[in-house]
Design an enzyme around this catalytic site. Structure first.
Site, PDB file in Angstrom:
ATOM      1  N   LEU A 182      63.748  59.943 -15.985  1.00  0.00           N
ATOM      2  CA  LEU A 182      64.659  58.972 -16.856  1.00  0.00           C
ATOM      3  C   LEU A 182      66.096  58.824 -16.332  1.00  0.00           C
ATOM      4  N   THR A 183      66.056  58.203 -15.151  1.00  0.00           N
ATOM      5  CA  THR A 183      67.349  57.269 -14.803  1.00  0.00           C
ATOM      6  C   THR A 183      67.683  56.124 -15.664  1.00  0.00           C
TER       7      THR A 183
ATOM      8  N   THR B 263      57.091  47.964  -1.072  1.00  0.00           N
ATOM      9  CA  THR B 263      57.567  46.559  -1.405  1.00  0.00           C
ATOM     10  C   THR B 263      57.361  45.702  -0.115  1.00  0.00           C
ATOM     11  N   ASP B 264      57.275  44.568  -0.332  1.00  0.00           N
ATOM     12  CA  ASP B 264      57.466  43.671   0.764  1.00  0.00           C
ATOM     13  C   ASP B 264      58.885  43.836   1.495  1.00  0.00           C
ATOM     14  N   GLU B 265      59.777  44.195   1.005  1.00  0.00           N
ATOM     15  CA  GLU B 265      61.352  44.229   1.403  1.00  0.00           C
ATOM     16  C   GLU B 265      61.359  45.140   2.825  1.00  0.00           C
TER      17      GLU B 265
ATOM     18  N   TYR C  52      68.483  49.754   0.146  1.00  0.00           N
ATOM     19  CA  TYR C  52      67.155  50.017  -0.617  1.00  0.00           C
ATOM     20  C   TYR C  52      65.869  49.918   0.043  1.00  0.00           C
TER      21      TYR C  52
ATOM     22  N   LYS D 174      63.034  52.622   1.198  1.00  0.00           N
ATOM     23  CA  LYS D 174      61.272  52.408   0.876  1.00  0.00           C
ATOM     24  C   LYS D 174      60.709  52.453   2.177  1.00  0.00           C
TER      25      LYS D 174
ATOM     26  N   ASN E 276      57.899  40.258  -5.335  1.00  0.00           N
ATOM     27  CA  ASN E 276      58.622  40.263  -6.527  1.00  0.00           C
ATOM     28  C   ASN E 276      58.036  40.253  -7.788  1.00  0.00           C
TER      29      ASN E 276
ATOM     30  N   ARG F 198      61.757  33.881  -2.887  1.00  0.00           N
ATOM     31  CA  ARG F 198      61.263  34.980  -3.557  1.00  0.00           C
ATOM     32  C   ARG F 198      59.628  34.633  -3.749  1.00  0.00           C
TER      33      ARG F 198
ATOM     34  N   ARG G 127      74.853  38.032  -2.213  1.00  0.00           N
ATOM     35  CA  ARG G 127      74.649  39.488  -1.898  1.00  0.00           C
ATOM     36  C   ARG G 127      74.926  39.569  -0.501  1.00  0.00           C
TER      37      ARG G 127
ATOM     38  N   GLY H 250      74.106  40.739   3.013  1.00  0.00           N
ATOM     39  CA  GLY H 250      72.802  40.952   3.824  1.00  0.00           C
ATOM     40  C   GLY H 250      71.775  40.133   3.087  1.00  0.00           C
TER      41      GLY H 250
HETATM   42  P1  NAD Z   1      62.468  50.717 -12.221  1.00  0.00           P
HETATM   43  O1  NAD Z   1      63.875  51.033 -11.766  1.00  0.00           O
HETATM   44  O2  NAD Z   1      62.162  49.894 -13.340  1.00  0.00           O
HETATM   45  O3  NAD Z   1      61.644  51.996 -12.469  1.00  0.00           O
HETATM   46  C1  NAD Z   1      61.573  53.271 -11.670  1.00  0.00           C
HETATM   47  C2  NAD Z   1      61.418  54.369 -12.400  1.00  0.00           C
HETATM   48  O4  NAD Z   1      61.391  55.686 -11.786  1.00  0.00           O
HETATM   49  C3  NAD Z   1      62.266  54.795 -13.927  1.00  0.00           C
HETATM   50  O5  NAD Z   1      61.541  55.058 -14.887  1.00  0.00           O
HETATM   51  C4  NAD Z   1      63.119  55.988 -13.251  1.00  0.00           C
HETATM   52  O6  NAD Z   1      63.411  57.046 -14.279  1.00  0.00           O
HETATM   53  C5  NAD Z   1      62.030  56.811 -12.336  1.00  0.00           C
HETATM   54  N1  NAD Z   1      62.869  57.602 -11.473  1.00  0.00           N
HETATM   55  C6  NAD Z   1      63.600  57.422 -10.407  1.00  0.00           C
HETATM   56  N2  NAD Z   1      63.906  58.297  -9.769  1.00  0.00           N
HETATM   57  C7  NAD Z   1      63.219  59.466 -10.208  1.00  0.00           C
HETATM   58  C8  NAD Z   1      62.840  60.665  -9.587  1.00  0.00           C
HETATM   59  N3  NAD Z   1      63.729  61.251  -8.867  1.00  0.00           N
HETATM   60  N4  NAD Z   1      62.056  61.436 -10.402  1.00  0.00           N
HETATM   61  C9  NAD Z   1      61.220  60.936 -11.377  1.00  0.00           C
HETATM   62  N5  NAD Z   1      61.325  59.556 -11.824  1.00  0.00           N
HETATM   63  C10 NAD Z   1      62.128  59.040 -11.161  1.00  0.00           C
HETATM   64  O7  NAD Z   1      61.323  50.276 -10.922  1.00  0.00           O
HETATM   65  P2  NAD Z   1      60.165  49.045 -10.964  1.00  0.00           P
HETATM   66  O8  NAD Z   1      60.818  47.921 -10.716  1.00  0.00           O
HETATM   67  O9  NAD Z   1      59.348  49.590 -11.918  1.00  0.00           O
HETATM   68  O10 NAD Z   1      59.588  49.557  -9.570  1.00  0.00           O
HETATM   69  C11 NAD Z   1      58.858  50.662  -9.450  1.00  0.00           C
HETATM   70  C12 NAD Z   1      58.212  50.834  -8.000  1.00  0.00           C
HETATM   71  O11 NAD Z   1      57.587  49.728  -7.538  1.00  0.00           O
HETATM   72  C13 NAD Z   1      59.344  51.262  -7.077  1.00  0.00           C
HETATM   73  O12 NAD Z   1      58.854  52.175  -6.160  1.00  0.00           O
HETATM   74  C14 NAD Z   1      59.618  50.034  -6.151  1.00  0.00           C
HETATM   75  O13 NAD Z   1      59.999  50.199  -4.882  1.00  0.00           O
HETATM   76  C15 NAD Z   1      58.308  49.248  -6.471  1.00  0.00           C
HETATM   77  N6  NAD Z   1      58.370  47.743  -6.261  1.00  0.00           N
HETATM   78  C16 NAD Z   1      58.998  47.003  -7.331  1.00  0.00           C
HETATM   79  C17 NAD Z   1      58.787  45.570  -7.204  1.00  0.00           C
HETATM   80  C18 NAD Z   1      59.727  44.993  -8.334  1.00  0.00           C
HETATM   81  O14 NAD Z   1      59.516  43.505  -8.147  1.00  0.00           O
HETATM   82  N7  NAD Z   1      60.242  45.294  -9.261  1.00  0.00           N
HETATM   83  C19 NAD Z   1      58.365  44.925  -6.239  1.00  0.00           C
HETATM   84  C20 NAD Z   1      57.422  45.967  -5.338  1.00  0.00           C
HETATM   85  C21 NAD Z   1      57.314  47.248  -5.470  1.00  0.00           C
HETATM   86  O1  TDX Z   2      72.504  38.131 -10.550  1.00  0.00           O
HETATM   87  C1  TDX Z   2      71.576  37.952  -9.552  1.00  0.00           C
HETATM   88  N1  TDX Z   2      71.841  36.679  -8.918  1.00  0.00           N
HETATM   89  C2  TDX Z   2      71.013  36.124  -8.082  1.00  0.00           C
HETATM   90  O2  TDX Z   2      71.032  35.128  -7.485  1.00  0.00           O
HETATM   91  C3  TDX Z   2      70.523  38.664  -9.114  1.00  0.00           C
HETATM   92  C4  TDX Z   2      70.508  40.157  -9.699  1.00  0.00           C
HETATM   93  C5  TDX Z   2      69.621  38.398  -8.216  1.00  0.00           C
HETATM   94  N2  TDX Z   2      69.733  37.139  -7.608  1.00  0.00           N
HETATM   95  C6  TDX Z   2      69.115  36.723  -6.373  1.00  0.00           C
HETATM   96  C7  TDX Z   2      68.944  37.743  -5.451  1.00  0.00           C
HETATM   97  C8  TDX Z   2      67.442  37.471  -5.045  1.00  0.00           C
HETATM   98  O3  TDX Z   2      67.378  36.617  -3.977  1.00  0.00           O
HETATM   99  O4  TDX Z   2      67.591  36.728  -7.033  1.00  0.00           O
HETATM  100  C9  TDX Z   2      66.797  37.198  -6.188  1.00  0.00           C
HETATM  101  C10 TDX Z   2      65.936  38.211  -6.845  1.00  0.00           C
HETATM  102  O5  TDX Z   2      66.682  39.378  -7.049  1.00  0.00           O
HETATM  103  P1  TDX Z   2      66.374  40.804  -7.622  1.00  0.00           P
HETATM  104  O6  TDX Z   2      65.898  40.385  -8.918  1.00  0.00           O
HETATM  105  O7  TDX Z   2      67.541  41.717  -7.586  1.00  0.00           O
HETATM  106  O8  TDX Z   2      65.205  41.105  -6.852  1.00  0.00           O
HETATM  107  P2  TDX Z   2      65.110  41.539  -5.103  1.00  0.00           P
HETATM  108  O9  TDX Z   2      66.464  41.764  -4.581  1.00  0.00           O
HETATM  109  O10 TDX Z   2      64.335  40.191  -4.559  1.00  0.00           O
HETATM  110  O11 TDX Z   2      64.010  42.841  -5.160  1.00  0.00           O
HETATM  111  C11 TDX Z   2      62.980  42.824  -6.148  1.00  0.00           C
HETATM  112  O12 TDX Z   2      61.805  42.735  -5.702  1.00  0.00           O
HETATM  113  C12 TDX Z   2      61.110  43.366  -4.533  1.00  0.00           C
HETATM  114  C13 TDX Z   2      63.074  44.145  -6.638  1.00  0.00           C
HETATM  115  O13 TDX Z   2      64.054  44.482  -7.268  1.00  0.00           O
HETATM  116  C14 TDX Z   2      62.674  45.408  -5.712  1.00  0.00           C
HETATM  117  O14 TDX Z   2      62.634  46.519  -6.271  1.00  0.00           O
HETATM  118  C15 TDX Z   2      61.446  45.062  -5.186  1.00  0.00           C
HETATM  119  O15 TDX Z   2      61.101  45.953  -3.915  1.00  0.00           O
END
Ligand code: NAD
Ligand code: TDX
Length: 341
Positions: free
Chosen positions: A37-38, A128-130, A156, A160, A185, A220, A279, A281
């Site tokens: 629960l961060t 992740t694709d990143e 980040y 990963k 995404n 994205r 942002r 980079g």
């Molecule tokens: P999120 O930040 O919403 O959730 C992350 C969760 O992990 C939280 O519930 C947090 O409490 C828990 N956590 C963090 N550190 C921990 C630790 N040390 N021990 C136990 N729990 C911990 O993230 P999300 O967007 O749901 O992403 C989940 C996974 O999917 C990540 O690994 C991310 O890299 C990957 N991912 C996300 C996206 C996206 O678009 N959001 C896309 C591709 C991959």
């Molecule tokens: O305030 C903003 N304004 C803006 O223009 C934010 C938060 C983002 N952006 C842009 C940056 C990116 O090009 O929107 C795009 C998406 O940004 P995010 O939602 O922060 O996602 P991104 O950085 O692409 O990463 C996401 O997809 C891959 C997830 O956060 C990652 O966890 C996942 O691995």
């Protein structure tokens, strides 16, 4: 099929959707959700499962070796979501990313290996694709495949990529049964309102402008979270040991196009766009080639078509204002102040 799944990070955005998706689609599965629960972990995301006997929440850290020893004895698969997940936060402070994403994954791998050896268990690592870096805007034919070299750019994505390498090292060195998924995404319900879609939608509901980074031309590739969850479940059930699977829906949009769509769905004008500094980079374009998972495992995205899927997601945030208002009033405020001034 695995019967007792340990899900890490199940109180976050994708993890909580995955827990709900699996329990709704598989009768004979039990899930233990380990989450520390961060700021982004919210047990409210799974409040509807409180009384489900197939669901068990454990409040703890993936770096707690003693706890992991007990949990791994009782499960036959792990789906590893737990991570620090926001690029902008990794630019402000990368340490938690190394601690959870890199060290945490290694500790989890060690626990899996000790409990399962080479014979049993499955370790699905959600990446992740990143990790592939980015693609140029002027070569739309280029897509990330599973053999694209890792070339991460942010703290980040570097953390990963490091965790991906550690997963493959556990496979090659110790014979651990692993898969890595690399998704584009995600969008959908319960996404923390620091990510662009819920941030923009909730800002607009609150009458605030939306902070668009740089020239807004960054691209994205958007997939609905339930399509991602189904893909992960498919990999868990059918994935070949040691293989990486890219996940995406061929749904590329520039941030400007995305922003205009959100404004249109919400009946707001372009004057609500606040251009802000780019942002650091900032990766230009992500685009996934999902051919492998489609042809080898038979997965297809069915819930990601725009504009309908985006409209439904906007509606979810409009209808569930209580959920994000409680989130936004917490620690998130401090971060927003630091990031956007
Ligand atoms: P999120 O930040 O919403 O959730 C992350 C969760 O992990 C939280 O519930 C947090 O409490 C828990 N956590 C963090 N550190 C921990 C630790 N040390 N021990 C136990 N729990 C911990 O993230 P999300 O967007 O749901 O992403 C989940 C996974 O999917 C990540 O690994 C991310 O890299 C990957 N991912 C996300 C996206 C996206 O678009 N959001 C896309 C591709 C991959
Ligand atoms: O305030 C903003 N304004 C803006 O223009 C934010 C938060 C983002 N952006 C842009 C940056 C990116 O090009 O929107 C795009 C998406 O940004 P995010 O939602 O922060 O996602 P991104 O950085 O692409 O990463 C996401 O997809 C891959 C997830 O956060 C990652 O966890 C996942 O691995």
């Amino acid at each position: 099929m695995s019967k007792n799944i340990l899900v890490t990070g199940g109180c976050g955005f994708i993890g909580s959707n995955f827990v709900r998706f699996v329990l709704a689609n598989r009768d004979d599965v039990k899930i233990t959700n380990l989450d520390v629960l961060t700021y982004s972990g919210n047990p409210e995301n799974l409040a509807d499962l409180q009384n489900d006997s197939r669901y068990n929440f454990v409040h703890g850290d993936i770096r707690d070796e003693e706890l992991l020893g007990k949990l791994f004895d009782e499960c036959d698969a792990v789906v590893h979501f737990a991570a620090e997940s926001h690029v902008d936060r990794s630019i402000l402070d990368s340490k938690p990313f190394i601690e959870s994403n890199v060290l945490g994954t290694q500790i989890l791998l060690d626990a899996a290996r000790k409990a399962w050896g080479t014979e049993k268990g499955r370790f699905v690592h959600v990446s992740t694709d990143e990790v592939y870096g980015d693609l140029p805007l002027d070569k739309p034919e280029l897509l990330f495949t599973e053999s694209t070299p890792l070339n991460p750019h942010s703290p980040y994505s570097s953390s990963k990529a490091a965790s991906d390498l550690l997963v493959m090292a556990a496979h090659h060195t110790f014979g651990l049964n692993v898969n890595i998924t690399r998704c584009s995404n995600n969008f959908g319900p319960y996404q923390f309102p620091e990510k662009v879609i819920p941030l923009f939608v909730t800002n607009l509901i609150e009458g605030k402008k939306v902070p668009l980074y740089g020239d807004g031309r960054n691209v994205r590739d958007w997939l609905h979270v339930d399509d991602h969850c189904e893909a992960i479940l498919t990999v868990l059930e059918k994935g070949i040991n040691g293989e990486v699977y890219n996940i995406g829906g061929n749904n590329e949009r520039s941030n400007l196009e995305l922003t205009h769509m959100i404004l249109e769905v919400m009946g707001k004008g372009k004057d609500m766009i606040q251009p802000v500094e780019d942002r650091l980079g900032h990766d230009r374009r992500y685009a996934i080639d999902p051919t492998k998972i489609k042809t080898q495992l038979g997965w297809q995205p069915t819930r990601s078509a725009w504009p309908q899927a985006l409209e439904a997601t906007v509606k979810w945030y409009v209808d569930n204002a209580g959920w994000w208002q409680r989130v936004k009033s917490g620690a998130y405020r401090e971060y927003y102040q630091k990031q956007y001034g």
